[in-house]
Design a protein around this motif. Structure first.
Motif, PDB file in Angstrom:
ATOM      1  N   TYR A 279       0.841  -1.103  -0.110  1.00 15.61           N
ATOM      2  CA  TYR A 279       0.129  -0.141  -0.216  1.00 15.61           C
ATOM      3  C   TYR A 279       1.208   1.299   0.433  1.00 15.61           C
ATOM      4  O   TYR A 279       0.063   2.210  -0.751  1.00 15.61           O
ATOM      5  N   ASN A 283       1.387   1.595  -3.959  1.00 14.86           N
ATOM      6  CA  ASN A 283       0.213   2.322  -4.267  1.00 14.86           C
ATOM      7  C   ASN A 283      -0.869   1.047  -4.233  1.00 14.86           C
ATOM      8  O   ASN A 283      -1.536   1.538  -5.272  1.00 14.86           O
ATOM      9  N   GLU A 285      -3.544  -0.687  -2.552  1.00 11.74           N
ATOM     10  CA  GLU A 285      -4.658  -0.707  -2.116  1.00 11.74           C
ATOM     11  C   GLU A 285      -5.640  -1.984  -1.793  1.00 11.74           C
ATOM     12  O   GLU A 285      -5.775  -3.045  -0.581  1.00 11.74           O
ATOM     13  N   ARG A 289      -5.096  -4.755   1.399  1.00  9.47           N
ATOM     14  CA  ARG A 289      -6.408  -4.940   1.867  1.00  9.47           C
ATOM     15  C   ARG A 289      -6.420  -6.619   2.425  1.00  9.47           C
ATOM     16  O   ARG A 289      -6.494  -7.359   3.172  1.00  9.47           O
ATOM     17  N   MET A 305      -6.436  -0.837   7.653  1.00  9.45           N
ATOM     18  CA  MET A 305      -6.258   0.447   6.769  1.00  9.45           C
ATOM     19  C   MET A 305      -5.423   1.310   7.257  1.00  9.45           C
ATOM     20  O   MET A 305      -5.089   2.675   5.881  1.00  9.45           O
ATOM     21  N   LYS A 309      -3.271   3.899   5.975  1.00 10.48           N
ATOM     22  CA  LYS A 309      -3.475   5.355   5.219  1.00 10.48           C
ATOM     23  C   LYS A 309      -2.815   6.289   5.802  1.00 10.48           C
ATOM     24  O   LYS A 309      -2.513   7.675   5.286  1.00 10.48           O
ATOM     25  N   LYS A 312       1.138   6.692   5.333  1.00  8.89           N
ATOM     26  CA  LYS A 312       1.205   7.242   4.157  1.00  8.89           C
ATOM     27  C   LYS A 312       1.248   8.801   3.650  1.00  8.89           C
ATOM     28  O   LYS A 312       1.688   9.253   2.784  1.00  8.89           O
TER      29      LYS A 312
END
Length: 461
Positions: A279, A283, A285, A289, A305, A309, A312
């Motif tokens: 992730y 990138n 996602e 997951r 997650m 995020k 990130k």
């Protein structure tokens, strides 16, 4: 406001719900999207629950956080096979020292092609042996600088997979060195296996730390050190004269390192890539997951997650820095200095002298059976690594590290005193042996495992 019967109106019974609705309304701005999370919902549910049910729900949440799935066990076990090889190649060179030196001498005399060849000069033999031992660390030092680049280029899993090529090359060269009458192959093989260990020492803690639940990160992170000391112990046992520490079998003893590599190559395709790498770096996602759900066994991984995020988002806001900028910037200076000092406290503690030269140290200390004393030190090493596995989440990283360093200092002082008084008091040989055992035990309580994951813990916060 109060109602007809003097009671507060219904929405006031749920102040968290009102705040949640307000936060939802004001967080529709794109810049504030990371603020949206399931956390307000959980707080609303908790507010609506009686106290007893809140405790039950909290207990269930903690159990889910500490749940260990079979997929996670497989991934961690496969990764720490690299740590096992690291430890094995630290300890394997110790016991068969004299036999390998005799092989070097035989090769030296064979190359003279004379009827009465002269044996190798003791100084030259010492140089060759010292190079055989030290070049392992040189290879590891060089490859360790490439951990960050390779792990981001290939990914954690692929990097560990390809790293095994160095183990196959190094193990094969060491195993064939006697057959080819070449101590150069032995030395070069040690360099390649050192390069493998340098990459493994960075990739394994990185991968294990990223796939581990937050509540289990400390305990699972200690498995890296446990695998290292287990490898050292296995190497010390197999190096006995009654097993593989003989003139005929020592090449096989050194070449055994390729078998954990073979097992890791077989098992790694069944393991998942780090969700954090997928992730934050790639990138991806949805794939991240799915890997999280696979590793944790949970259907809802939204909390994890959201944490990634947010991480990130912070990383995207920060510009990439060079090694020099890490020391120049005030924001990075303290973390990088802390990480360096932690590693220096581990590597300069004197533990490497125990691992590499324990047999000769015990011999000079007056121990009658130094080889078995070395195995005893390996057993103590392994036992106290397991002890630290249970203590690290309870006593704290900083406390255990300081306790370990203080204990090592005391044992080093005791060992020095015992060796100095050995000629006057022969019983001091037992005191020196106990001091070495204590030195190893205190190392594994703190300075052994903690520097591998404490900087990552501090940086993630």
């Amino acid at each position: 406001p109060r109602g007809r019967w003097g009671l507060r109106s219904r929405p006031s019974l749920f102040p968290n719900a009102r705040r949640a609705c307000a936060s939802f309304h004001y967080s529709r701005h794109p810049a504030a999207l990371p603020l949206l999370s399931p956390a307000p919902r959980s707080r609303i549910e908790s507010a609506a629950m009686p106290a007893g049910f809140q405790q039950i729900a909290g207990g269930e949440h903690q159990l889910n956080e500490k749940r260990i799935t079979g997929h996670l066990v497989l991934a961690v076990f496969t990764a720490v096979l690299g740590s096992l090889q690291f430890g094995y190649n630290i300890g394997v060179i110790n016991a068969p020292q004299q036999i390998i030196e005799q092989s070097y001498n035989a090769t030296w005399m064979r190359r003279q092609k004379m009827e009465n060849p002269e044996p190798i000069n003791p100084a030259t033999l010492t140089t060759l042996w010292s190079l055989s031992v030290a070049i392992f660390s040189i290879g590891g030092m060089i490859s360790s600088f490439l951990v960050g680049v390779i792990s981001e280029w290939l990914g954690r899993k692929k990097a560990m997979l390809l790293n095994n090529a160095l183990a196959f090359i190094g193990g094969g060269m060491m195993a064939l060195s006697k057959l080819c009458h070449s101590y150069e192959m032995m030395i070069l093989g040690r360099f390649f296996i050192g390069a493998y260990s340098g990459l493994a020492s960075g990739l394994v803690p990185m991968y294990v730390g990223e796939i581990s639940p937050t509540s289990l990160r400390g305990a699972l992170g200690t498995l890296h050190q446990l695998a290292i000391v287990t490898g050292i112990l296995v190497a010390q046992i197999l190096g006995l004269d009654s097993l593989m520490g003989t003139a005929d079998l020592w090449p096989l003893l050194l070449g055994l390192t390729i078998f954990p590599s073979m097992l890791q190559v077989i098992l790694l395709p069944f393991c998942k890539e780090s969700p954090r790498y997928l992730y934050i770096i790639r990138n991806k996602e949805e794939k991240a997951r799915k890997n999280l759900m696979y590793l944790t066994g949970k259907d809802d991984v939204s909390k994890d997650m959201i944490e990634m995020k947010e991480e990130k988002r912070r990383m995207d806001m920060e510009a990439k820095v060079s090694i020099l900028q890490l020391f120049r910037s005030k924001a990075y200076r303290q973390p990088i200095i802390m990480a360096i000092i932690l590693q220096l406290s581990q590597q300069l503690s004197g533990i490497n002298a125990i691992f590499y030269y324990s047999t000769s140290i015990f011999s000079k200390a007056g121990v009658e059976q130094p080889v078995y004393a070395t195995i005893g030190a390996g057993i103590v090493n392994t036992i106290f690594t397991v002890v630290s596995l249970f203590l690290v989440e309870r006593a704290g990283r900083r406390t255990l590290h300081l306790l370990g360093l203080a204990g090592m200092s005391g044992c080093a002082l005791l060992m020095t005193t015992a060796v100095a008084l050995l000629e006057k008091v022969p019983a001091m040989s037992y005191v020196s042996m106990v001091a070495i055992f204590g030195f190893v035990a205190f190392f594994e309580i703190g300075p052994g495992p903690i520097p591998w994951f404490m900087p990552a813990d501090r940086q993630s916060t």
